[in-house]
Design a protein around this motif. Structure first.
Motif, PDB file in Angstrom:
ATOM      1  N   PHE A 155      -2.076  13.593  -4.512  1.00  0.00           N
ATOM      2  CA  PHE A 155      -2.136  14.520  -3.385  1.00  0.00           C
ATOM      3  C   PHE A 155      -3.444  14.359  -2.628  1.00  0.00           C
ATOM      4  CE2 PHE A 155       0.500  16.462  -6.670  1.00  0.00           C
ATOM      5  CZ  PHE A 155       1.684  16.621  -5.967  1.00  0.00           C
ATOM      6  N   ARG A 156      -3.366  14.460  -1.321  1.00  0.00           N
ATOM      7  CA  ARG A 156      -4.539  14.314  -0.454  1.00  0.00           C
ATOM      8  C   ARG A 156      -5.655  15.288  -0.838  1.00  0.00           C
ATOM      9  NH1 ARG A 156      -5.298  12.852   5.387  1.00  0.00           N
ATOM     10  NH2 ARG A 156      -7.205  13.922   5.971  1.00  0.00           N
ATOM     11  N   HIS A 157      -5.305  16.544  -1.135  1.00  0.00           N
ATOM     12  CA  HIS A 157      -6.344  17.529  -1.440  1.00  0.00           C
ATOM     13  C   HIS A 157      -7.114  17.162  -2.712  1.00  0.00           C
ATOM     14  CE1 HIS A 157      -3.205  19.270  -4.064  1.00  0.00           C
ATOM     15  NE2 HIS A 157      -4.215  19.759  -4.755  1.00  0.00           N
ATOM     16  N   GLN A 158      -6.484  16.460  -3.656  1.00  0.00           N
ATOM     17  CA  GLN A 158      -7.197  16.018  -4.859  1.00  0.00           C
ATOM     18  C   GLN A 158      -8.261  14.986  -4.502  1.00  0.00           C
ATOM     19  OE1 GLN A 158      -3.664  14.619  -6.901  1.00  0.00           O
ATOM     20  NE2 GLN A 158      -3.863  16.255  -8.436  1.00  0.00           N
ATOM     21  N   ALA A 159      -7.890  14.033  -3.665  1.00  0.00           N
ATOM     22  CA  ALA A 159      -8.848  13.002  -3.235  1.00  0.00           C
ATOM     23  C   ALA A 159      -9.954  13.610  -2.369  1.00  0.00           C
ATOM     24  CB  ALA A 159      -8.124  11.891  -2.480  1.00  0.00           C
ATOM     25  N   GLU A 160      -9.585  14.554  -1.508  1.00  0.00           N
ATOM     26  CA  GLU A 160     -10.593  15.228  -0.675  1.00  0.00           C
ATOM     27  C   GLU A 160     -11.590  15.986  -1.537  1.00  0.00           C
ATOM     28  OE1 GLU A 160      -8.057  17.619   1.832  1.00  0.00           O
ATOM     29  OE2 GLU A 160      -8.383  16.263   3.538  1.00  0.00           O
ATOM     30  N   HIS A 161     -11.087  16.706  -2.542  1.00  0.00           N
ATOM     31  CA  HIS A 161     -11.972  17.473  -3.417  1.00  0.00           C
ATOM     32  C   HIS A 161     -12.908  16.555  -4.189  1.00  0.00           C
ATOM     33  CE1 HIS A 161     -13.335  19.593  -7.003  1.00  0.00           C
ATOM     34  NE2 HIS A 161     -13.412  20.625  -6.182  1.00  0.00           N
ATOM     35  N   ALA A 162     -12.366  15.479  -4.750  1.00  0.00           N
ATOM     36  CA  ALA A 162     -13.210  14.541  -5.497  1.00  0.00           C
ATOM     37  C   ALA A 162     -14.263  13.922  -4.575  1.00  0.00           C
ATOM     38  CB  ALA A 162     -12.354  13.460  -6.154  1.00  0.00           C
ATOM     39  N   LEU A 174     -19.096   7.694 -15.909  1.00  0.00           N
ATOM     40  CA  LEU A 174     -17.949   8.393 -16.493  1.00  0.00           C
ATOM     41  C   LEU A 174     -18.046   9.906 -16.308  1.00  0.00           C
ATOM     42  CD1 LEU A 174     -15.303   8.118 -18.100  1.00  0.00           C
ATOM     43  CD2 LEU A 174     -16.672   8.124 -20.200  1.00  0.00           C
ATOM     44  N   PHE A 175     -19.220  10.490 -16.587  1.00  0.00           N
ATOM     45  CA  PHE A 175     -19.338  11.935 -16.427  1.00  0.00           C
ATOM     46  C   PHE A 175     -19.225  12.340 -14.954  1.00  0.00           C
ATOM     47  CE2 PHE A 175     -21.520  15.942 -15.719  1.00  0.00           C
ATOM     48  CZ  PHE A 175     -20.783  16.762 -16.565  1.00  0.00           C
ATOM     49  N   SER A 176     -19.820  11.570 -14.058  1.00  0.00           N
ATOM     50  CA  SER A 176     -19.715  11.880 -12.623  1.00  0.00           C
ATOM     51  C   SER A 176     -18.261  11.882 -12.167  1.00  0.00           C
ATOM     52  CB  SER A 176     -20.500  10.872 -11.790  1.00  0.00           C
ATOM     53  OG  SER A 176     -21.867  10.947 -12.066  1.00  0.00           O
ATOM     54  N   ARG A 177     -17.487  10.922 -12.657  1.00  0.00           N
ATOM     55  CA  ARG A 177     -16.073  10.862 -12.290  1.00  0.00           C
ATOM     56  C   ARG A 177     -15.303  12.048 -12.867  1.00  0.00           C
ATOM     57  NH1 ARG A 177     -16.844   5.559 -14.144  1.00  0.00           N
ATOM     58  NH2 ARG A 177     -15.177   5.772 -15.680  1.00  0.00           N
ATOM     59  N   LEU A 178     -15.587  12.379 -14.130  1.00  0.00           N
ATOM     60  CA  LEU A 178     -14.938  13.526 -14.762  1.00  0.00           C
ATOM     61  C   LEU A 178     -15.291  14.809 -13.998  1.00  0.00           C
ATOM     62  CD1 LEU A 178     -13.245  14.648 -17.117  1.00  0.00           C
ATOM     63  CD2 LEU A 178     -15.386  14.802 -18.429  1.00  0.00           C
ATOM     64  N   HIS A 179     -16.550  14.971 -13.642  1.00  0.00           N
ATOM     65  CA  HIS A 179     -17.032  16.133 -12.894  1.00  0.00           C
ATOM     66  C   HIS A 179     -16.294  16.248 -11.563  1.00  0.00           C
ATOM     67  CE1 HIS A 179     -19.777  18.361 -10.270  1.00  0.00           C
ATOM     68  NE2 HIS A 179     -20.464  18.761 -11.321  1.00  0.00           N
ATOM     69  N   ALA A 180     -16.162  15.139 -10.853  1.00  0.00           N
ATOM     70  CA  ALA A 180     -15.506  15.152  -9.537  1.00  0.00           C
ATOM     71  C   ALA A 180     -14.019  15.479  -9.641  1.00  0.00           C
ATOM     72  CB  ALA A 180     -15.701  13.818  -8.830  1.00  0.00           C
ATOM     73  N   GLU A 181     -13.396  15.051 -10.717  1.00  0.00           N
ATOM     74  CA  GLU A 181     -11.960  15.249 -10.844  1.00  0.00           C
ATOM     75  C   GLU A 181     -11.586  16.580 -11.486  1.00  0.00           C
ATOM     76  OE1 GLU A 181      -9.857  11.864 -12.468  1.00  0.00           O
ATOM     77  OE2 GLU A 181     -11.414  10.546 -11.676  1.00  0.00           O
ATOM     78  N   MET A 194       0.847  -1.172   0.000  1.00  0.00           N
ATOM     79  CA  MET A 194       0.000   0.000   0.000  1.00  0.00           C
ATOM     80  C   MET A 194       0.895   1.239   0.000  1.00  0.00           C
ATOM     81  SD  MET A 194      -3.167   1.018   2.528  1.00  0.00           S
ATOM     82  CE  MET A 194      -2.613  -0.053   3.788  1.00  0.00           C
ATOM     83  N   SER A 195       0.577   2.162  -0.897  1.00  0.00           N
ATOM     84  CA  SER A 195       1.364   3.384  -0.980  1.00  0.00           C
ATOM     85  C   SER A 195       0.688   4.477  -0.161  1.00  0.00           C
ATOM     86  CB  SER A 195       1.472   3.823  -2.443  1.00  0.00           C
ATOM     87  OG  SER A 195       2.082   5.079  -2.513  1.00  0.00           O
ATOM     88  N   GLU A 196       1.371   4.973   0.868  1.00  0.00           N
ATOM     89  CA  GLU A 196       0.786   6.015   1.702  1.00  0.00           C
ATOM     90  C   GLU A 196       0.949   7.383   1.069  1.00  0.00           C
ATOM     91  OE1 GLU A 196       1.078   5.757   5.882  1.00  0.00           O
ATOM     92  OE2 GLU A 196       1.561   3.639   5.798  1.00  0.00           O
ATOM     93  N   ALA A 197       1.749   7.476   0.012  1.00  0.00           N
ATOM     94  CA  ALA A 197       1.945   8.749  -0.661  1.00  0.00           C
ATOM     95  C   ALA A 197       0.815   9.040  -1.644  1.00  0.00           C
ATOM     96  CB  ALA A 197       3.276   8.753  -1.392  1.00  0.00           C
ATOM     97  N   GLN A 198      -0.025   8.053  -1.931  1.00  0.00           N
ATOM     98  CA  GLN A 198      -1.128   8.229  -2.870  1.00  0.00           C
ATOM     99  C   GLN A 198      -2.439   7.924  -2.171  1.00  0.00           C
ATOM    100  OE1 GLN A 198       0.440   5.644  -6.025  1.00  0.00           O
ATOM    101  NE2 GLN A 198       0.578   7.496  -7.286  1.00  0.00           N
ATOM    102  N   PHE A 199      -3.532   8.415  -2.784  1.00  0.00           N
ATOM    103  CA  PHE A 199      -4.855   8.296  -2.182  1.00  0.00           C
ATOM    104  C   PHE A 199      -5.853   7.766  -3.190  1.00  0.00           C
ATOM    105  CE2 PHE A 199      -2.417  11.491  -0.049  1.00  0.00           C
ATOM    106  CZ  PHE A 199      -2.633  11.203   1.288  1.00  0.00           C
ATOM    107  N   ALA A 200      -6.978   7.282  -2.677  1.00  0.00           N
ATOM    108  CA  ALA A 200      -8.075   6.794  -3.507  1.00  0.00           C
ATOM    109  C   ALA A 200      -9.384   7.308  -2.939  1.00  0.00           C
ATOM    110  CB  ALA A 200      -8.082   5.267  -3.536  1.00  0.00           C
ATOM    111  N   VAL A 201     -10.345   7.497  -3.821  1.00  0.00           N
ATOM    112  CA  VAL A 201     -11.720   7.777  -3.408  1.00  0.00           C
ATOM    113  C   VAL A 201     -12.427   6.432  -3.362  1.00  0.00           C
ATOM    114  CG1 VAL A 201     -13.891   8.888  -4.059  1.00  0.00           C
ATOM    115  CG2 VAL A 201     -11.720  10.086  -4.396  1.00  0.00           C
ATOM    116  N   ILE A 202     -13.204   6.212  -2.312  1.00  0.00           N
ATOM    117  CA  ILE A 202     -13.873   4.930  -2.113  1.00  0.00           C
ATOM    118  C   ILE A 202     -15.376   5.160  -2.064  1.00  0.00           C
ATOM    119  CG2 ILE A 202     -14.077   2.917  -0.609  1.00  0.00           C
ATOM    120  CD1 ILE A 202     -11.174   4.225   0.437  1.00  0.00           C
ATOM    121  N   VAL A 203     -16.083   4.597  -3.043  1.00  0.00           N
ATOM    122  CA  VAL A 203     -17.535   4.730  -3.140  1.00  0.00           C
ATOM    123  C   VAL A 203     -18.138   3.377  -2.762  1.00  0.00           C
ATOM    124  CG1 VAL A 203     -19.493   5.306  -4.627  1.00  0.00           C
ATOM    125  CG2 VAL A 203     -17.259   6.408  -5.012  1.00  0.00           C
TER     126      VAL A 203
END
Length: 127
Positions: free
Chosen positions: A25-32, A93-100, A1-10
């Motif tokens: 970056f954490r802020h990218q995952a938080e924003h998404a 796909l659009f929801s993911r694009l919108h979030a990112e 597991m890489s602690e330097a990277q993040f994932a969004v979990i639905v």
């Protein structure tokens, strides 16, 4: 597991959990995560859906980040499962694009991708 990277979990009760990443970056995952939660107000999704973020675990299956290229998006459109009105395909796909990418950039890219998709479909018919 890489602690330097993040994932969004639905997490969608009765459906597979969707993990999206990696985010560098954490802020990218938080924003998404925030954006997906906000989308729950006006999209169909399974009751009880929760969205969070955490460390990216490469041993688990993940949906890749959404491309920012209109042609790549157009080509992905056929690989997406069709919606059935229950929201079982959230996040699509659009929801993911919108979030990112945010709504304005997502709308611009989506419009271009749809035009390309239509052109590709027309070429298939003519062949």
């Amino acid at each position: 597991m890489s602690e330097a990277q993040f994932a969004v979990i639905v997490t969608r009760p009765g459906h597979d959990t969707v993990r999206i990443g990696p985010f560098d970056f954490r802020h990218q995952a938080e924003h998404a995560t925030w954006d997906f939660r906000s989308q729950l107000r006006n999209t169909t999704h399974p009751d009880g859906t929760t969205i969070d973020f955490g460390p990216y675990d490469e041993s688990l299956p993940h949906t890749s980040r959404t491309p920012r290229d209109a042609m790549e998006l157009a080509l992905l459109m056929d690989s997406e499962p069709d919606g059935d009105g229950t929201g079982s395909n959230f996040p699509d796909l659009f929801s993911r694009l919108h979030a990112e990418a945010g709504y304005e950039e997502a709308a611009r890219l989506w419009k271009n991708a749809c035009s390309l998709y239509d052109s590709l479909q027309a070429e298939d018919v003519e062949v």
